[in-house]
Write a protein that holds these residues in place. Sequence first.
Motif, PDB file in Angstrom:
ATOM      1  N   SER A  27       0.406  -1.549  -0.145  1.00 28.77           N
ATOM      2  CA  SER A  27      -0.276  -0.319  -0.327  1.00 28.77           C
ATOM      3  C   SER A  27       1.112   1.123  -0.386  1.00 28.77           C
ATOM      4  CB  SER A  27      -1.025  -0.275   1.492  1.00 28.77           C
ATOM      5  OG  SER A  27      -2.266  -0.803   0.790  1.00 28.77           O
ATOM      6  N   VAL A  28       1.672   0.866   0.866  1.00 25.90           N
ATOM      7  CA  VAL A  28       2.990   2.396   0.899  1.00 25.90           C
ATOM      8  C   VAL A  28       3.763   3.159  -0.127  1.00 25.90           C
ATOM      9  CG1 VAL A  28       5.039   3.784   2.017  1.00 25.90           C
ATOM     10  CG2 VAL A  28       2.737   2.524   3.412  1.00 25.90           C
ATOM     11  N   LEU A  29       4.168   1.697  -0.495  1.00 28.61           N
ATOM     12  CA  LEU A  29       4.866   1.790  -1.840  1.00 28.61           C
ATOM     13  C   LEU A  29       3.997   1.832  -3.648  1.00 28.61           C
ATOM     14  CD1 LEU A  29       7.820   1.713  -3.401  1.00 28.61           C
ATOM     15  CD2 LEU A  29       6.941  -0.716  -3.752  1.00 28.61           C
ATOM     16  N   SER A  30       2.913   1.756  -3.525  1.00 29.11           N
ATOM     17  CA  SER A  30       2.003   1.399  -4.215  1.00 29.11           C
ATOM     18  C   SER A  30       1.416   3.019  -4.801  1.00 29.11           C
ATOM     19  CB  SER A  30       0.624   1.092  -4.607  1.00 29.11           C
ATOM     20  OG  SER A  30       1.318  -0.276  -4.857  1.00 29.11           O
ATOM     21  N   ALA A 213      -6.480  11.311  -4.360  1.00 24.28           N
ATOM     22  CA  ALA A 213      -5.462  12.534  -3.570  1.00 24.28           C
ATOM     23  C   ALA A 213      -5.911  13.970  -3.795  1.00 24.28           C
ATOM     24  CB  ALA A 213      -4.141  11.740  -2.929  1.00 24.28           C
ATOM     25  N   ILE A 214      -5.007  13.583  -5.141  1.00 18.94           N
ATOM     26  CA  ILE A 214      -4.991  15.149  -6.230  1.00 18.94           C
ATOM     27  C   ILE A 214      -6.312  15.447  -6.275  1.00 18.94           C
ATOM     28  CG2 ILE A 214      -4.901  14.956  -8.467  1.00 18.94           C
ATOM     29  CD1 ILE A 214      -2.489  13.061  -9.023  1.00 18.94           C
ATOM     30  N   GLU A 215      -7.771  14.529  -6.010  1.00 12.36           N
ATOM     31  CA  GLU A 215      -8.624  15.647  -6.060  1.00 12.36           C
ATOM     32  C   GLU A 215      -9.222  16.261  -4.619  1.00 12.36           C
ATOM     33  OE1 GLU A 215     -11.564  15.752  -8.351  1.00 12.36           O
ATOM     34  OE2 GLU A 215     -10.117  15.073  -9.485  1.00 12.36           O
ATOM     35  N   LEU A 226      -2.351  12.218   2.023  1.00  8.00           N
ATOM     36  CA  LEU A 226      -3.861  10.814   1.218  1.00  8.00           C
ATOM     37  C   LEU A 226      -3.364  10.203   0.560  1.00  8.00           C
ATOM     38  CD1 LEU A 226      -5.352  14.571   0.596  1.00  8.00           C
ATOM     39  CD2 LEU A 226      -5.858  12.895   2.795  1.00  8.00           C
ATOM     40  N   SER A 227      -2.163   9.614  -0.553  1.00  6.72           N
ATOM     41  CA  SER A 227      -3.015   8.636  -1.282  1.00  6.72           C
ATOM     42  C   SER A 227      -2.395   7.713  -0.495  1.00  6.72           C
ATOM     43  CB  SER A 227      -1.812   8.390  -2.721  1.00  6.72           C
ATOM     44  OG  SER A 227      -1.700   7.687  -3.099  1.00  6.72           O
ATOM     45  N   VAL A 228      -1.600   8.119   0.287  1.00  5.93           N
ATOM     46  CA  VAL A 228      -0.981   6.320   1.040  1.00  5.93           C
ATOM     47  C   VAL A 228      -2.314   6.295   2.573  1.00  5.93           C
ATOM     48  CG1 VAL A 228       0.798   5.481   3.125  1.00  5.93           C
ATOM     49  CG2 VAL A 228       1.581   7.277   1.081  1.00  5.93           C
ATOM     50  N   SER A 229      -2.950   7.348   3.270  1.00 10.63           N
ATOM     51  CA  SER A 229      -3.449   7.245   4.135  1.00 10.63           C
ATOM     52  C   SER A 229      -4.848   6.033   3.101  1.00 10.63           C
ATOM     53  CB  SER A 229      -3.952   8.383   4.626  1.00 10.63           C
ATOM     54  OG  SER A 229      -2.975   8.863   4.940  1.00 10.63           O
TER      55      SER A 229
END
Length: 271
Positions: A27-30, A213-215, A226-229
């Motif tokens: 999850s973190v890496l992706s 996250a970009i949104e 945000l993406s990682v979360s």
Amino acid sequence: MLMSAGALDVLLSGFMLRALLAVVISSVLSAVIGSFAVVRGLSTMGAAVAHASLAGALLGFLLGRNPTFGALFLSTLFAVAAAYSGEKSKRMDVVLGVAFGFSAAIAALSLSMTREYTVTAYTYLIGDVLGVSWSDVIIQLLFSSASLLIIYLFYKEFKFISFDMEAAEAMGLRVRLYHYMMVVLLAVATVVELRVVGSILAVVFLVAPAASAIELARSMEKVIVLSVSIALAASLSGIMLSIFANVPTGPTIGIITSLTYLLVLLISHNK
């Protein structure tokens, strides 16, 4: 009470611990790599490379080699070749379209060659996070640690070329080098995801948290956090739901991740 005790036994079991570690690592890496990939517009390449990683894993299995290293070799080779072809033709969209079809054909051919090992092929197609071994987790951890270290060391360069490659090149930055580094990291991310969500859902796991996250954020740093979360929340909830509902884990994570993006998209566009 018996159900609670049974649930506790499952959560404390060795296979569950390995699964949770694998999910967190992937999850973190992706999420980190996916943030750069989405900003760079490399989502289609992620899909093509995911198919190549499936073919590499199956070919490695057939040859009696570690499937993970087979996936890494073929996906990296494929990603670099696609990036080189796109650079020469100046039509990256066309190259990626052809690359996607080519990698899908290779994956289909590999699947046809493993009919006697349908269960093994199936685990790489849709994932089998509950069946990961400690050696799988260690390989994931090594790949992810090396990738995240590279991101940390060259973060400014990756960020610069992601937003404005032409300006970065004009300022003397070795754009080509960092572009190929990012492409290789993208290949590594798909390999790390392979046992968690499988090749068929790897691109969703790579792209959807970052797109969500970009949104919601504007700076690259906030997008990554945000993406990682989002990736962690979706994957951990997905693995728990799949266990207690007795459904496949990979597809469950993929559905939750996709629905999260659709929900974020709906909310952000209605503000």
